[in-house]
Design a protein around this motif. Structure first.
Motif, short mmCIF file in Angstrom:
data_model
loop_
_atom_site.label_atom_id
_atom_site.label_comp_id
_atom_site.label_asym_id
_atom_site.label_seq_id
_atom_site.Cartn_x
_atom_site.Cartn_y
_atom_site.Cartn_z
N ILE A 164 37.42 -26.39 -11.42
CA ILE A 164 37.14 -25.38 -10.40
C ILE A 164 35.72 -24.84 -10.55
N GLN A 185 31.18 -27.55 -8.96
CA GLN A 185 31.17 -27.89 -7.53
C GLN A 185 31.44 -29.38 -7.33
N THR A 205 36.62 -31.45 -3.03
CA THR A 205 37.09 -30.28 -2.29
C THR A 205 36.35 -30.15 -0.98
N LYS A 229 34.32 -27.39 1.55
CA LYS A 229 33.42 -26.27 1.23
C LYS A 229 34.16 -24.95 1.46
N PRO A 230 33.86 -23.92 0.68
CA PRO A 230 34.58 -22.66 0.85
C PRO A 230 34.27 -22.03 2.20
N ASN A 231 35.30 -21.46 2.83
CA ASN A 231 35.07 -20.81 4.12
C ASN A 231 34.54 -19.38 3.93
N TYR A 250 36.27 -15.93 1.96
CA TYR A 250 36.49 -15.69 0.53
C TYR A 250 36.05 -14.28 0.13
N PRO A 272 34.55 -18.51 -5.33
CA PRO A 272 35.41 -19.69 -5.26
C PRO A 272 35.33 -20.58 -6.49
N LEU A 274 38.42 -22.61 -5.62
CA LEU A 274 38.33 -23.71 -4.65
C LEU A 274 38.90 -24.98 -5.26
N GLY A 275 39.87 -25.58 -4.57
CA GLY A 275 40.48 -26.82 -5.05
C GLY A 275 41.61 -26.61 -6.03
N HIS A 298 42.78 -25.08 1.86
CA HIS A 298 41.59 -24.75 2.67
C HIS A 298 41.57 -23.29 3.12
N GLU A 316 41.83 -19.35 -2.28
CA GLU A 316 42.84 -20.36 -2.63
C GLU A 316 43.32 -20.15 -4.07
#
Length: 354
Positions: A19, A22, A75, A77-79, A82, A86, A99-100, A328, A332
């Protein structure tokens, strides 16, 4: 064979490390290195092609069938929603955020743990091939698809995606069709030309109403949706062409090629598929691995989402810790207990057929 509590602790630590690194689709080189190093520390030799890794159990026997254990380490991309970092990998109230974490890190580290559990065994009826792959989130050509020819003959696959450890025994395929209806340009004020929009309307109506003869037991009919349409350049010119896009969700009742051929026979427009790679997939409900899951109280269902399962030409079961509804989403997370349960259930199911 390592005890499951040790496997669980190492899985959580590995997921936190992933996590914090990236790994957007096509940019998974650093997570590939992390996974390679982790397996190396467990004395597991690995093969690598681009950002994909694969390995086999220590006592691989070519006379035995091979089970593929697959999940992805890329993964999205983070929206913008957040509220947490992430890439922080914080654990709060039994949840691992990041993220992921849910899609599909929890599945990935759980399957790696399962592979390690069986790695040294000499009494297996099946071999194991572990594949940690890239570009799943974009259905890229340099992910699982790239290495399938290198993996050898495979009997069936468990594809790690968040399903709450229920049994997704079928998955819809996807075709995106670019369609063009042809007319003839003319002046709108005179009886000139042939309006391509009107020709397109007849085909669009067909896409709206047509029902294929075969229907899936799990999904019902194939779903076709016209989602984009474009035609014309100015108000007084009859358009010579009208283009439209159709989203086709193919069920396990047909192959993509069969559906495409039926469509081409029925409509007058030109039909060009962007790809027929993303195939519908399924595994027989009576397959030993499915029956093993059912015996443990797991339920079967058909998955509406597409995964790397669509690239496989072998029976495949989609199953993993985490919840697809969290994939997503902002902030997350996965519950730590889901990872613990995932490892235990995977092992129990595979023990029962070994």
């Amino acid at each position: 064979m390592t005890n499951t509590e040790t496997l669980y602790q190492e899985a959580v630590e590995l997921l936190q490390q992933l996590i914090r690194t990236q790994s957007f689709s096509k940019e998974e080189d650093q997570t590939a290195l992390i996974l390679q190093d982790f397996l190396s520390r467990h004395r597991v030799p690995t093969h690598r092609k681009l950002n994909n890794l694969w390995a086999y159990n220590k006592h691989f026997d070519p006379s035995k069938p091979t089970i593929l254990l697959n999940s992805h380490h890329d993964t999205v991309k983070p929206n913008s929603g957040y509220t947490r970092d992430p890439f922080d990998a914080a654990i709060v109230d039994g949840k691992l955020y990041g993220l992921g974490s849910n899609d599909a890190g929890g599945c990935l580290v759980s399957l790696i743990s399962v592979f390690l559990h069986f790695y040294d065994r000499t009494d297996l009826k099946y071999n194991f091939c572990l594949a940690t792959t890239a570009e799943e989130e974009i259905s890229g050509r340099n992910g699982l698809e790239l290495v399938i020819p290198d993996l050898g003959k495979l009997e069936f696959a468990i594809v790690g995606e968040p399903t709450l450890m229920q049994l997704a025994i079928a998955e819809r395929g996807l075709m995106v069709l670019d369609c063009t209806a042809h007319g003839k340009a003319g002046h709108a004020a005179r009886e000139e030309g042939e309006n391509a929009i009107y020709k397109a309307l007849a085909d669009i109506e067909w896409f709206r109403n047509y029902r294929f003869a075969n229907e899936s037991e799990l999904f019902g009919p194939i779903k076709m949706s016209v989602t984009i349409i474009n035609a014309g350049s100015q108000h007084n010119v009859v358009p010579a062409a009208c283009t439209f896009t159709v989203d086709v969700r193919v069920t396990d009742a047909y192959r993509n090629e069969e559906v495409l051929n039926i469509i081409k026979e029925q409509v007058s427009c030109d039909v060009v598929p962007r790809s027929i790679r993303l195939k519908p997939s399924s595994i027989d409900k009576n397959h030993p691995i499915v029956q093993a899951g059912i015996a443990m109280g797991r339920e079967t269902y058909g998955s509406p989402t597409t995964s790397d399962q669509s690239l496989l030409d072998i029976p495949s079961l989609k199953m993993g810790p985490g919840d697809s509804a969290r994939s997503h989403t902002a902030d997350e997370f996965i519950y730590l207990d889901e990872i613990r349960e995932g490892i235990a259930l995977y092992i129990k199911m595979l023990e029962s057929i070994n």
